[in-house]
Motif scaffolding. Structure first.
Motif, PDB file in Angstrom:
ATOM      1  N   ASP A  31      13.876  -3.879  -0.090  1.00  0.00           N
ATOM      2  CA  ASP A  31      13.186  -5.164   0.076  1.00  0.00           C
ATOM      3  C   ASP A  31      11.877  -5.180  -0.710  1.00  0.00           C
ATOM      4  O   ASP A  31      11.520  -6.188  -1.339  1.00  0.00           O
ATOM      5  CB  ASP A  31      12.904  -5.433   1.558  1.00  0.00           C
ATOM      6  CG  ASP A  31      14.167  -5.720   2.352  1.00  0.00           C
ATOM      7  OD1 ASP A  31      15.193  -6.090   1.734  1.00  0.00           O
ATOM      8  OD2 ASP A  31      14.135  -5.565   3.588  1.00  0.00           O
ATOM      9  N   GLN A  32      11.160  -4.063  -0.682  1.00  0.00           N
ATOM     10  CA  GLN A  32       9.901  -3.959  -1.420  1.00  0.00           C
ATOM     11  C   GLN A  32      10.143  -4.056  -2.927  1.00  0.00           C
ATOM     12  O   GLN A  32       9.346  -4.661  -3.658  1.00  0.00           O
ATOM     13  CB  GLN A  32       9.224  -2.628  -1.062  1.00  0.00           C
ATOM     14  CG  GLN A  32       7.763  -2.531  -1.417  1.00  0.00           C
ATOM     15  CD  GLN A  32       7.168  -1.211  -0.974  1.00  0.00           C
ATOM     16  OE1 GLN A  32       6.927  -0.334  -1.796  1.00  0.00           O
ATOM     17  NE2 GLN A  32       6.945  -1.063   0.328  1.00  0.00           N
ATOM     18  N   GLN A  65       6.599 -13.944 -11.176  1.00  0.00           N
ATOM     19  CA  GLN A  65       5.670 -15.040 -10.922  1.00  0.00           C
ATOM     20  C   GLN A  65       4.354 -14.858 -11.676  1.00  0.00           C
ATOM     21  O   GLN A  65       3.753 -15.828 -12.150  1.00  0.00           O
ATOM     22  CB  GLN A  65       5.396 -15.145  -9.406  1.00  0.00           C
ATOM     23  CG  GLN A  65       6.574 -15.597  -8.582  1.00  0.00           C
ATOM     24  CD  GLN A  65       7.061 -16.981  -8.956  1.00  0.00           C
ATOM     25  OE1 GLN A  65       6.273 -17.887  -9.266  1.00  0.00           O
ATOM     26  NE2 GLN A  65       8.380 -17.164  -8.960  1.00  0.00           N
ATOM     27  N   ALA A 103      17.522  -5.748  -8.804  1.00  0.00           N
ATOM     28  CA  ALA A 103      16.495  -6.779  -8.624  1.00  0.00           C
ATOM     29  C   ALA A 103      16.146  -7.488  -9.919  1.00  0.00           C
ATOM     30  O   ALA A 103      15.884  -8.697  -9.929  1.00  0.00           O
ATOM     31  CB  ALA A 103      15.235  -6.147  -8.015  1.00  0.00           C
ATOM     32  N   PHE A 107      12.622  -5.708  -4.478  1.00  0.00           N
ATOM     33  CA  PHE A 107      12.903  -7.093  -4.847  1.00  0.00           C
ATOM     34  C   PHE A 107      11.632  -7.944  -4.815  1.00  0.00           C
ATOM     35  O   PHE A 107      11.438  -8.820  -5.666  1.00  0.00           O
ATOM     36  CB  PHE A 107      13.983  -7.678  -3.931  1.00  0.00           C
ATOM     37  CG  PHE A 107      15.384  -7.376  -4.375  1.00  0.00           C
ATOM     38  CD1 PHE A 107      16.167  -8.352  -4.971  1.00  0.00           C
ATOM     39  CD2 PHE A 107      15.918  -6.103  -4.228  1.00  0.00           C
ATOM     40  CE1 PHE A 107      17.462  -8.071  -5.404  1.00  0.00           C
ATOM     41  CE2 PHE A 107      17.201  -5.811  -4.648  1.00  0.00           C
ATOM     42  CZ  PHE A 107      17.986  -6.799  -5.245  1.00  0.00           C
ATOM     43  N   ALA A 108      10.748  -7.683  -3.856  1.00  0.00           N
ATOM     44  CA  ALA A 108       9.482  -8.402  -3.785  1.00  0.00           C
ATOM     45  C   ALA A 108       8.605  -8.092  -4.989  1.00  0.00           C
ATOM     46  O   ALA A 108       7.914  -8.981  -5.523  1.00  0.00           O
ATOM     47  CB  ALA A 108       8.749  -8.047  -2.486  1.00  0.00           C
ATOM     48  N   ALA A 109       8.608  -6.842  -5.435  1.00  0.00           N
ATOM     49  CA  ALA A 109       7.794  -6.459  -6.599  1.00  0.00           C
ATOM     50  C   ALA A 109       8.285  -7.142  -7.868  1.00  0.00           C
ATOM     51  O   ALA A 109       7.479  -7.601  -8.696  1.00  0.00           O
ATOM     52  CB  ALA A 109       7.827  -4.944  -6.774  1.00  0.00           C
ATOM     53  N   THR A 163       4.130   0.260 -11.637  1.00  0.00           N
ATOM     54  CA  THR A 163       4.274   0.533 -10.210  1.00  0.00           C
ATOM     55  C   THR A 163       4.052   2.008  -9.920  1.00  0.00           C
ATOM     56  O   THR A 163       4.330   2.875 -10.744  1.00  0.00           O
ATOM     57  CB  THR A 163       5.657   0.110  -9.672  1.00  0.00           C
ATOM     58  OG1 THR A 163       6.641   1.104  -9.977  1.00  0.00           O
ATOM     59  CG2 THR A 163       6.072  -1.239 -10.237  1.00  0.00           C
ATOM     60  N   GLU A 209       9.877  -9.986  -8.010  1.00  0.00           N
ATOM     61  CA  GLU A 209       9.511 -11.397  -7.879  1.00  0.00           C
ATOM     62  C   GLU A 209       8.030 -11.601  -8.175  1.00  0.00           C
ATOM     63  O   GLU A 209       7.643 -12.569  -8.861  1.00  0.00           O
ATOM     64  CB  GLU A 209       9.853 -11.897  -6.483  1.00  0.00           C
ATOM     65  CG  GLU A 209       9.497 -13.348  -6.229  1.00  0.00           C
ATOM     66  CD  GLU A 209      10.205 -14.331  -7.142  1.00  0.00           C
ATOM     67  OE1 GLU A 209       9.672 -15.459  -7.323  1.00  0.00           O
ATOM     68  OE2 GLU A 209      11.285 -13.995  -7.688  1.00  0.00           O
ATOM     69  N   GLN A 210       7.180 -10.703  -7.662  1.00  0.00           N
ATOM     70  CA  GLN A 210       5.746 -10.799  -7.941  1.00  0.00           C
ATOM     71  C   GLN A 210       5.468 -10.701  -9.434  1.00  0.00           C
ATOM     72  O   GLN A 210       4.669 -11.467  -9.988  1.00  0.00           O
ATOM     73  CB  GLN A 210       4.999  -9.690  -7.197  1.00  0.00           C
ATOM     74  CG  GLN A 210       3.483  -9.708  -7.411  1.00  0.00           C
ATOM     75  CD  GLN A 210       2.780  -8.552  -6.712  1.00  0.00           C
ATOM     76  OE1 GLN A 210       3.375  -7.821  -5.913  1.00  0.00           O
ATOM     77  NE2 GLN A 210       1.500  -8.351  -7.012  1.00  0.00           N
TER      78      GLN A 210
END
Length: 272
Positions: free
Chosen positions: A61-62, A72, A117, A64-66, A32, A68-69
């Motif tokens: 929020d960003q 996945q 996260a 936690f999204a990272a 990142t 999760e990405q």
């Protein structure tokens, strides 16, 4: 066995050096950075083994999204290396409210958000290794870096506590505590306060102590980090460089002597 590594602040310095070291040996890396263009060379060299993600660790929020990405995309996150952060140069009195808040926001809260996260992912897996990049300045201090010192002292306390809380989930926790290294940490990556003339002697003394021999070679740290990641029983704390341990031993000897000299007063304060 190949691992999947999530590393923040991978655009330059330690982060990029370590990301490439993992990729070279066949690991998968989620790298990142605020600007992922700095990772184009690694993408060109290692293709699908690296997943670059644009990330500002200050945005919870960003973050936690990272995570999760990454989960996945690769299916697992074996190791988190919280490397994002910067140094603020300036005395305590010179530091503005915004400069102080920004330093703590990135170095402490950013690290906290990424840690929070990744924990559900690692708990579900039943394994993981969280590595926080602290500093020898989280144990001892230098003038002109007061807010940076404070941020790393906070990281030390947070991480030592975390280690006691998550061991039962199969999650290891480590602190990396480098001494000075010849990265651009004190250059393009740093911020500075507005100077006050009264502190010029303090700053001059600080600068005089920054001799070339105290700075390590950044690329030489890669092998130590690989060994830390591969250890079956990794340490809670790992210095990087040869300056840190002698310095800390000297400082702690002085601290213990002072505590002992005042122990009679301290014990009387117990009240019984």
């Amino acid at each position: 066995m190949a691992k999947t590594i999530f590393i923040t602040g991978a655009s330059r310095g330690f982060g990029k050096i370590w990301a490439e070291a993992f990729l070279k040996r066949g690991d998968k890396v989620i790298a990142t950075a605020r600007n992922t263009e700095s990772l184009n060379d690694l993408v060109a060299a290692y293709g699908d083994a690296i997943l670059p993600i644009q990330l500002d660790v200050n945005n919870r929020d960003q973050v936690f999204a990272a995570i999760e990405q990454a989960k996945q995309h690769f299916g697992t996150i074996d190791v988190l290396i919280n490397n994002a952060g910067y140094g603020l140069f300036g005395t305590i009195e010179e530091t503005s409210e915004q400069e102080a808040r920004d330093q703590i926001e990135t170095n402490v809260f950013g690290l906290l958000w990424v840690t929070q996260a990744v924990l559900p992912v690692m708990r579900a897996q039943g394994h993981g290794h969280i590595i926080q990049v602290s500093s020898v300045l989280g144990i001892v201090t230098l003038p002109v870096l007061g807010l940076y010192n404070a941020s790393k002292f906070a990281v030390e306390g947070l991480t030592e506590t975390l280690a006691t809380e998550v061991k039962g989930f199969g999650i290891n926790v480590s602190l990396i505590e480098p001494n000075g290294f010849a990265t651009d940490w004190a250059g393009a990556s740093a911020a500075s306060t507005t100077p006050m003339d009264v502190y010029e002697p303090v700053k001059a003394a600080f600068q005089a102590g920054l001799t070339d021999d105290i700075f390590g070679v950044p690329e030489a740290t890669a092998d130590a980090v690989l060994k830390l990641v591969d250890a079956d029983n990794p340490p809670l704390r790992l210095f990087l460089g040869k300056v840190a341990l002698p310095w800390v031993k000297q400082v702690y000897a002085g601290r213990i002597a002072e505590w002992e000299a005042w122990d009679e007063v301290a014990s009387a304060a117990h009240g019984k």
